[in-house]
Write an enzyme that holds these catalytic residues in place. Structure first.
Site, PDB file in Angstrom:
ATOM      1  N   ARG A 180       0.841  -1.200   0.000  1.00  0.00           N
ATOM      2  CA  ARG A 180       0.000   0.000   0.000  1.00  0.00           C
ATOM      3  C   ARG A 180       0.879   1.255   0.000  1.00  0.00           C
ATOM      4  O   ARG A 180       0.553   2.242  -0.662  1.00  0.00           O
ATOM      5  CB  ARG A 180      -0.936   0.000   1.209  1.00  0.00           C
ATOM      6  CG  ARG A 180      -2.013  -1.073   1.142  1.00  0.00           C
ATOM      7  CD  ARG A 180      -2.998  -0.965   2.287  1.00  0.00           C
ATOM      8  NE  ARG A 180      -3.825   0.230   2.167  1.00  0.00           N
ATOM      9  CZ  ARG A 180      -4.593   0.696   3.149  1.00  0.00           C
ATOM     10  NH1 ARG A 180      -4.606   0.084   4.335  1.00  0.00           N
ATOM     11  NH2 ARG A 180      -5.326   1.787   2.968  1.00  0.00           N
ATOM     12  N   CYS A 238      -1.034   5.857   9.165  1.00  0.00           N
ATOM     13  CA  CYS A 238      -1.399   4.564   8.591  1.00  0.00           C
ATOM     14  C   CYS A 238      -2.541   4.812   7.617  1.00  0.00           C
ATOM     15  O   CYS A 238      -2.519   5.772   6.860  1.00  0.00           O
ATOM     16  CB  CYS A 238      -1.771   3.578   9.689  1.00  0.00           C
ATOM     17  SG  CYS A 238      -3.116   4.145  10.769  1.00  0.00           S
TER      18      CYS A 238
END
Length: 283
Positions: A180, A238
């Protein structure tokens, strides 16, 4: 005060003269809806068995505000958060131990919020419920009202601009999985990639196969290799400020203070005007 507590240490503390308040924060990041599967139900898991005396805390409703422009798990309204903690029996003079199903992300979110808003003694059960060897209970306690009143700290919290600046002046860790960070895949947010200058530091690399944190010395060596040094300002983000809290906790175990960008990638990537870096290089 230690940021984490072992199951054996918790058992001893519960038998002591000032036992901790126990908060059960079982939660899972779920993309099950896309597959037509029911999402994880933390309350149902709690009802099926929890640490005796533990009170269930709903991450989505009590540890976060409504999803929107500020991200999927923005800061909760602090008055509502304080009321929820008092209902759970949280008081400033009594320790708090938070646990989840074992991943540690949700427990860390509660730990970070309580610490950032001034509770002096909060720890996370290392390894979560799976590390507990004692009996479980299905009884739902009704704790006496606590007195905790949240007072946010001046430090420890980043907004989007602060995160961007820290990526240039200090170290900004991206706690998501490497794919990611690189932008290879993005199953949730508008676009893949990372904040320019951020360093990839996946949360999962902070724990062993049993879900427990690596020793403090190993964590310290890991973060040093990723760019931390004495006096370096450190921040973490995050996807939505949950697994990032777990990385802040890992840094605390290593003795490294760090701030959390709560909005994280879900806020950053929602604004097309913000720059996005892709690939393994921070820039």
């Amino acid at each position: 005060m230690n940021a984490i507590i072992s199951a054996s240490e918790l058992a001893s503390a519960l038998a002591g003269g000032n036992p901790p308040v126990l908060l059960d924060v079982r939660w899972q990041l779920s993309v099950a809806k896309a597959a037509g599967e029911p999402p994880f139900d933390g309350r149902a898991a709690y009802a099926a068995g929890h640490l005796p005396g533990a009170v269930f805390v709903d991450l989505d409703r009590e540890l976060a505000g409504a999803a929107g422009a500020a991200g999927r798990h923005p800061l909760p309204d602090l008055a509502e958060f304080g009321a929820a903690m008092r209902r759970a029996g949280v008081s400033s003079a009594r320790p708090v131990v938070v646990y989840d199903g074992g991943q540690g992300w949700a427990a860390a979110r509660a730990w970070w919020l309580l610490r950032w808003t001034g509770h002096p003694d909060v720890s996370v059960l290392d390894g979560g419920l799976t590390a507990w060897e004692g009996p479980l209970s299905t009884d739902v306690p009704t704790p006496a009202e606590g007195d905790f009143a949240p007072v946010p700290a001046a430090a420890g919290l980043l907004d989007a601009d602060g995160a961007a600046a820290l990526a240039r002046s200090g170290v900004l860790f991206d706690a998501r999985a490497g794919e990611r960070y690189r932008g290879d895949v993005e199953p949730i947010d508008r676009v893949g990639g990372h904040i320019p200058g951020a360093v990839s530091a996946p949360t999962n690399d902070n724990v062993g196969p049993d879900g427990r944190f690596l020793p403090a010395e190993e964590l310290g060596a890991r973060f040093k290799a990723l760019g931390t040094a004495d006096g370096t300002e450190v921040g973490v983000y995050c996807g939505s400020g949950v697994s990032g809290a777990h990385e802040v906790l890992a840094l605390a175990v290593a003795g490294i203070p760090a701030a959390l960008y709560v909005g994280s990638w879900s806020e950053w990537s929602a604004d097309p005007s913000r720059p996005v870096a892709v690939g393994p290089d921070p820039q």
